[in-house]
Design an enzyme around this catalytic site. Structure first.
Site, PDB file in Angstrom:
ATOM      1  N   LYS A  85     -26.131  80.725 -72.285  1.00  0.00           N
ATOM      2  CA  LYS A  85     -27.420  80.394 -72.900  1.00  0.00           C
ATOM      3  C   LYS A  85     -28.340  79.746 -71.860  1.00  0.00           C
ATOM      4  O   LYS A  85     -27.881  79.360 -70.772  1.00  0.00           O
ATOM      5  CB  LYS A  85     -27.202  79.456 -74.089  1.00  0.00           C
ATOM      6  CG  LYS A  85     -26.714  78.079 -73.700  1.00  0.00           C
ATOM      7  CD  LYS A  85     -26.267  77.278 -74.914  1.00  0.00           C
ATOM      8  CE  LYS A  85     -25.782  75.914 -74.461  1.00  0.00           C
ATOM      9  NZ  LYS A  85     -24.971  75.229 -75.470  1.00  0.00           N
ATOM     10  N   ARG A  93     -25.966  68.305 -85.996  1.00  0.00           N
ATOM     11  CA  ARG A  93     -27.095  69.187 -85.699  1.00  0.00           C
ATOM     12  C   ARG A  93     -27.040  70.392 -86.615  1.00  0.00           C
ATOM     13  O   ARG A  93     -27.969  70.725 -87.321  1.00  0.00           O
ATOM     14  CB  ARG A  93     -27.053  69.690 -84.246  1.00  0.00           C
ATOM     15  CG  ARG A  93     -26.965  68.613 -83.196  1.00  0.00           C
ATOM     16  CD  ARG A  93     -27.081  69.184 -81.796  1.00  0.00           C
ATOM     17  NE  ARG A  93     -26.049  70.170 -81.503  1.00  0.00           N
ATOM     18  CZ  ARG A  93     -25.774  70.631 -80.287  1.00  0.00           C
ATOM     19  NH1 ARG A  93     -26.468  70.199 -79.258  1.00  0.00           N
ATOM     20  NH2 ARG A  93     -24.828  71.522 -80.092  1.00  0.00           N
ATOM     21  N   TYR A 109     -50.065  62.064 -53.391  1.00  0.00           N
ATOM     22  CA  TYR A 109     -50.844  61.437 -54.468  1.00  0.00           C
ATOM     23  C   TYR A 109     -50.500  59.963 -54.608  1.00  0.00           C
ATOM     24  O   TYR A 109     -49.342  59.561 -54.499  1.00  0.00           O
ATOM     25  CB  TYR A 109     -50.554  62.123 -55.803  1.00  0.00           C
ATOM     26  CG  TYR A 109     -51.250  63.447 -55.965  1.00  0.00           C
ATOM     27  CD1 TYR A 109     -52.636  63.519 -56.040  1.00  0.00           C
ATOM     28  CD2 TYR A 109     -50.509  64.618 -56.050  1.00  0.00           C
ATOM     29  CE1 TYR A 109     -53.278  64.745 -56.185  1.00  0.00           C
ATOM     30  CE2 TYR A 109     -51.136  65.841 -56.197  1.00  0.00           C
ATOM     31  CZ  TYR A 109     -52.526  65.904 -56.270  1.00  0.00           C
ATOM     32  OH  TYR A 109     -53.149  67.095 -56.417  1.00  0.00           O
ATOM     33  N   MET A 139     -47.161  69.155 -57.736  1.00  0.00           N
ATOM     34  CA  MET A 139     -46.878  70.287 -58.618  1.00  0.00           C
ATOM     35  C   MET A 139     -46.226  71.452 -57.872  1.00  0.00           C
ATOM     36  O   MET A 139     -45.263  72.037 -58.339  1.00  0.00           O
ATOM     37  CB  MET A 139     -48.176  70.750 -59.289  1.00  0.00           C
ATOM     38  CG  MET A 139     -47.964  71.748 -60.397  1.00  0.00           C
ATOM     39  SD  MET A 139     -49.528  72.305 -61.097  1.00  0.00           S
ATOM     40  CE  MET A 139     -50.079  70.839 -61.964  1.00  0.00           C
TER      41      MET A 139
HETATM   42  C1  LIG Z   1     -23.734  74.870 -74.942  1.00  0.00           C
HETATM   43  C2  LIG Z   1     -22.561  74.881 -75.838  1.00  0.00           C
HETATM   44  C3  LIG Z   1     -21.253  74.920 -75.335  1.00  0.00           C
HETATM   45  C4  LIG Z   1     -20.957  74.841 -73.851  1.00  0.00           C
HETATM   46  O1  LIG Z   1     -20.917  73.513 -73.443  1.00  0.00           O
HETATM   47  P1  LIG Z   1     -20.509  73.128 -71.937  1.00  0.00           P
HETATM   48  O2  LIG Z   1     -20.406  71.665 -71.971  1.00  0.00           O
HETATM   49  O3  LIG Z   1     -21.610  73.615 -71.073  1.00  0.00           O
HETATM   50  O4  LIG Z   1     -19.236  73.822 -71.640  1.00  0.00           O
HETATM   51  C5  LIG Z   1     -20.199  75.024 -76.227  1.00  0.00           C
HETATM   52  N1  LIG Z   1     -20.428  75.074 -77.549  1.00  0.00           N
HETATM   53  C6  LIG Z   1     -21.652  75.033 -78.077  1.00  0.00           C
HETATM   54  C7  LIG Z   1     -21.822  75.099 -79.546  1.00  0.00           C
HETATM   55  C8  LIG Z   1     -22.759  74.922 -77.250  1.00  0.00           C
HETATM   56  O5  LIG Z   1     -23.995  74.876 -77.778  1.00  0.00           O
END
Ligand SMILES: *Cc1c(COP(=O)(O)O)cnc(C)c1O
Length: 385
Positions: free
Chosen positions: A34, A134, A281, A332
């Site tokens: 992801k 969550r 800056y 930037m």
């Molecule tokens: C991102 C995620 C993982 C992976 O976590 P890592 O700590 O990067 O291995 C596993 N399970 C869920 C539900 C996640 O959202």
């Protein structure tokens, strides 16, 4: 090119195999890609991981799932969409053969409609909320309603049951034990409702590294006639968090993986300045002696953190194997570094922003964040090595 990333496909594959070995025989290692593969490039990493033997990839949403299908046409690789779904996503999830994580009766209903009209079944993984708060159904009534929807559905089948740990990097988090107990009771509840999941899973990188839940999940899966799965992101890319706590111990995974990404840029200017010259800056930096400065064409717009500025995080880059400290504020699109005393430095030379001698963990420390955040924030072009 302002800056670029080099990915070692050999290391990525080695990391995946090391994770599979630590997770254990018969445990399915899902590779989480992801967030553009944690900044490493989804379309670069997905084929390498598939080649290394990954049967499952994890993405955040439908769009990332579609990108995987495009990068790996006809591969049949399984894709878990982990970060929730919009009801309107249901037809695309079905059409692309993606496997969503679900937890409400509404998710099931939307998928049921989409799968029926497409004429083929969809498999889902059911998330239980055991403390992350969550997503996921809470064990008890909440979960019962979703289980009922699953039991009633003809086109949606529950292939996996999962939860997510909130403190897996801690060696003695009481909450991990509680999450495990809640997950166990949710599994009992699901079984009583007629579910026969093929996979059960709760572990991310830190859970596999820390290790205390691993035997439990293997045994639990076995007792259900299912397989344990682990969902690994961070360690795929060669990183693990420090294990925390009074009884912190060495990780099982950390020594076996190594970073796969190097982020580089090139010096586009050199100048000598006199004592008293100001840089950047806010004129926050004033030279106390004559200096030689190198200009780099990266800044916070590229994900090079402003916190690397001198007087803030006091960051550095590596040029020809030596540290060159950041001078003044990162702006930037530009950053100035000190190359005084580096006699051999020339315009056009490479500077390593992140890699050997300057890690994602260093950058995280400068920025008061975690290496996950640094990696995901990189915006550069990609090169596969
Ligand atoms: C991102 C995620 C993982 C992976 O976590 P890592 O700590 O990067 O291995 C596993 N399970 C869920 C539900 C996640 O959202």
């Amino acid at each position: 090119m302002k800056s670029w990333i080099e990915i070692s496909s050999a290391r990525l594959a080695e990391n995946f195999r090391a994770i599979q070995a630590v997770a254990g025989q018969g445990v399915e290692a899902l590779a989480v890609i992801k967030a553009n593969a944690y900044g490493h490039g989804t379309t670069i990493c997905a084929p390498v991981l598939a080649e290394a033997g990954a049967q499952w990839l994890g993405v955040s949403d439908v769009a990332e799932g579609e990108a995987v299908r495009t990068a790996l046409p006809h591969s049949g690789i399984r894709v878990l969409v982990m970060c929730g779904m919009e009801l309107a996503d249901a037809p695309a999830l079905v059409a692309h053969g993606l496997t969503p994580v679900v937890w409400t009766p509404e998710h099931i209903a939307a998928l049921e409609r989409a799968a029926r009209s497409a004429g083929h079944r969809i498999q889902v993984h059911l998330e239980v909320d055991t403390g992350m708060g969550r997503q996921g159904a809470a064990p008890g009534e909440d979960l019962a309603r979703t289980l009922e929807a699953l039991a009633d559905s003809r086109w949606v089948s529950c292939e996996g049951i999962m939860t997510h740990l909130c403190c897996s990097e801690s060696a003695e988090a009481k909450i991990t034990e509680e999450q495990r107990e809640r997950f166990a009771s949710a599994l009992d509840q699901a079984l009583a409702a007629g579910m026969r999941p093929e996979f059960v899973h709760l572990a991310n990188t830190s859970a596999v590294d820390e290790g205390s839940t691993m035997q439990w999940i293997r045994d639990t899966a076995k007792s259900l006639g299912a397989r344990a799965m682990v969902r690994i992101g961070f360690a795929i890319y060669g990183h693990c968090l420090e294990i925390e706590g009074e009884h912190a111990h060495a990780g099982a995974l950390a020594p076996k993986v190594s970073p796969v990404l190097v982020w580089k840029t090139r010096i586009i200017g050199l100048r000598g300045v006199a004592a008293g010259a100001t840089v950047g800056y806010g004129a926050t930096f004033v030279a106390t002696q004559p200096m030689r400065l190198a200009l780099l064409p990266v800044g916070y717009a590229d994900g090079y953190r402003r916190a690397a500025s001198s007087g803030v995080g006091n960051g550095w880059v590596m040029i020809a194997g030596r540290r060159a400290p950041v001078v003044g504020r990162v702006s930037m699109n530009l950053t100035v570094v000190d190359v005084s005393g580096h006699a051999d430095v020339q315009e056009g030379m490479e500077a390593v922003l992140l890699g050997e001698g300057v890690t994602a963990e260093d950058q995280a420390r400068w920025s008061g964040t975690i290496a996950y955040d640094i990696l995901c924030g990189i915006r550069a072009n990609f090169e596969l090595r």
